[in-house]
Design an enzyme around this catalytic site. Structure first.
Site, short mmCIF file in Angstrom:
data_model
loop_
_atom_site.label_atom_id
_atom_site.label_comp_id
_atom_site.label_asym_id
_atom_site.label_seq_id
_atom_site.Cartn_x
_atom_site.Cartn_y
_atom_site.Cartn_z
N ASP A 102 0.88 -1.16 0.00
CA ASP A 102 0.00 0.00 0.00
C ASP A 102 0.92 1.22 0.00
O ASP A 102 1.98 1.21 0.62
CB ASP A 102 -0.87 -0.07 1.26
CG ASP A 102 -2.13 0.78 1.12
OD1 ASP A 102 -2.21 1.58 0.19
OD2 ASP A 102 -3.03 0.62 1.97
N CYS A 352 -14.44 -25.87 10.00
CA CYS A 352 -13.18 -25.25 9.54
C CYS A 352 -12.10 -26.31 9.37
O CYS A 352 -12.01 -27.25 10.17
CB CYS A 352 -12.73 -24.20 10.55
SG CYS A 352 -11.20 -23.37 10.07
N HIS A 383 -6.65 -19.36 12.46
CA HIS A 383 -8.05 -19.67 12.18
C HIS A 383 -8.74 -18.56 11.39
O HIS A 383 -9.38 -18.81 10.37
CB HIS A 383 -8.83 -19.94 13.48
CG HIS A 383 -10.30 -19.98 13.25
ND1 HIS A 383 -10.93 -21.10 12.74
CD2 HIS A 383 -11.27 -19.02 13.36
CE1 HIS A 383 -12.22 -20.83 12.57
NE2 HIS A 383 -12.44 -19.58 12.94
ZN LIG Z 1 -10.22 -23.01 12.11
#
Ligand SMILES: [Zn+2]
Length: 424
Positions: A102, A352, A383
């Protein structure tokens, strides 16, 4: 199927493979000297050449295709010359793939208006060109030549101009870099937005000129693609003008003027009108060039971006909220520090596929967050980054399969909104 491609030869190209009907969405591949990016894609943020608390190898394993760092922060520390000597950003941080930087415009200017971390998403509050956060000294001043600012690290004075931003970003050596722009907020007056837009257009030409010169001078280095940034806040005419102007912008070289390789869509964006604003710009911008939406990464906003023609996204939100124990799940946000997780001997999200969910329980994460253990940030960030990277991967797969809107309805039917826009 090859629909559009930029002339290749410099190591950078964009090919669109699918353009599903009923939306502006597209599926494609951005090729860079450091590898390819299958789009649409979420690009995790490593502001200071590190995704906080997570190894680059782990970012690769969780599916990150590229990382975005920040020119302003790396210029101040360790210095862009250090990254140049190290062989560029990717090699310096041991990241085996493409990188973005950026430009620093947002960071420099956000110091000035006091929105240090998160741009206000609420257009209903007052409008002023002198918004400074309470008790904060104004740290940046803009003029037509550039921006003078005070380092947040040691208080020393610095100046960024379009030319300096290009020099800094060439030294840092990311595959995709952004033109220096004036990033306004929803609080600025209409008159100021017009002035800032003209300034950003003029700076765009100066960025192209300097980029062309540096690319020739440093021809032994891998090619860096330059994206122009579209501003214009919430105004339809200004957004359309900015898109028209930036798409047409060329360097002043009379023999071989160059234009932008892609576009960054920036500025303060009101969540409610995000899709409309993206449509204004993306119906004008040349279809064959990639488009990056700066600082957007909440799940519901990613859907809006994808179906309105965005190819890549970056946002610091996934890692920032992870460090405060907030995690995404298929049914919305969970806070791992909450007492309800103390005996929750199950993964954060049983759907997940990340490393954390495969090996750790919410009860363990609750324990390490409450105990302020360093591993808490690592496990929660893995995660959250996987959740967002995978969500955009799933959108891409659904676009190819032709069931994008079914996928979206199913996801949004379960997911509770987690708002936010954040650049770092
Ligand atoms: Zn996860």
């Amino acid at each position: 199927m090859r629909i559009n491609a930029l002339p290749s030869g410099n190591g950078f190209s964009f090919e669109i493979s699918h353009e599903p009907e009923k939306s502006l969405a597209r599926v494609g591949t951005i090729s860079t000297p450091h590898g390819d990016i299958a789009t649409p894609a979420f690009i995790p943020v490593g502001t200071k050449a590190t995704v906080k608390a997570v190894l680059p190898e782990t970012m690769k394993e969780l599916g990150a295709q590229a990382l975005l760092s920040n020119a302003y922060h790396l210029y101040l520390q360790p210095g862009s010359d250090v990254l140049d000597e190290a062989g560029g950003l990717a090699r310096f941080m041991n990241w085996p793939g493409p990188t973005f930087t950026d430009s620093g415009g947002f960071q420099v200017l956000s110091l000035g208006v006091g929105f240090k971390k998160v741009l206000a998403m609420d257009a209903q509050t007052f409008r002023s060109d002198e918004v400074v956060a309470g008790n904060k000294e104004r740290l940046a001043h803009v003029d037509d030549e550039g921006v003078t600012f005070k380092s947040h690290i040691d208080g020393s004075m610095h100046r960024f101009t379009p030319e300096i931003s290009m020099q800094v970003q060439h030294q840092i050596g990311a595959d995709i870099i952004f033109a220096f722009d004036e990033c306004t907020t929803l609080h600025n007056t209409r008159k100021y937005q017009e002035k800032a837009l003209e300034r950003t257009r003029a700076w765009g030409i100066r960025c192209l000129d300097e980029h062309q010169k540096l690319t020739l001078e440093r021809s032994q280095k891998p090619y860096q693609a330059l994206y122009g940034v579209i501003q214009g806040a919430q105004y339809e005419d200004l957004r359309k003008k900015a898109a028209t102007d930036m798409a047409a912008l060329r360097s002043t070289d009379p023999d071989s003027p160059i234009g932008f390789d892609g576009f960054g869509l920036g500025g303060a964006l009101d969540k409610k009108t995000l899709g409309t604003i993206l449509t204004w710009m993306n119906e004008i911008l040349p279809a064959e060039k990639p488009r990056h939406l700066l600082g957007i990464g909440a799940p519901e906003d990613l859907f809006v971006g994808v179906e309105n023609g965005i190819d890549t996204f970056d946002c610091v939100l996934a890692s920032r909220i992870a460090r405060t124990s907030a995690v995404y799940t298929m049914v919305g946000r969970n806070n791992l520090s909450n007492a309800i997780n103390r005996r929750a001997f199950e993964p954060i999200d049983d759907e997940c596929d990340c490393y954390t969910c495969a090996h750790y329980t919410k009860a363990y994460l609750h324990h390490v967050f409450r105990g302020k253990e360093i591993i808490a940030a690592t496990l929660a960030t893995i995660h959250n980054e996987r959740f967002i990277v995978r969500l955009v991967d799933q959108m891409r797969a659904a676009l190819i399969a032709g069931d994008y809107f079914e996928f979206k309805a199913e996801f949004m039917g379960r997911y509770k909104h987690l708002s936010g826009q954040a650049r770092d």
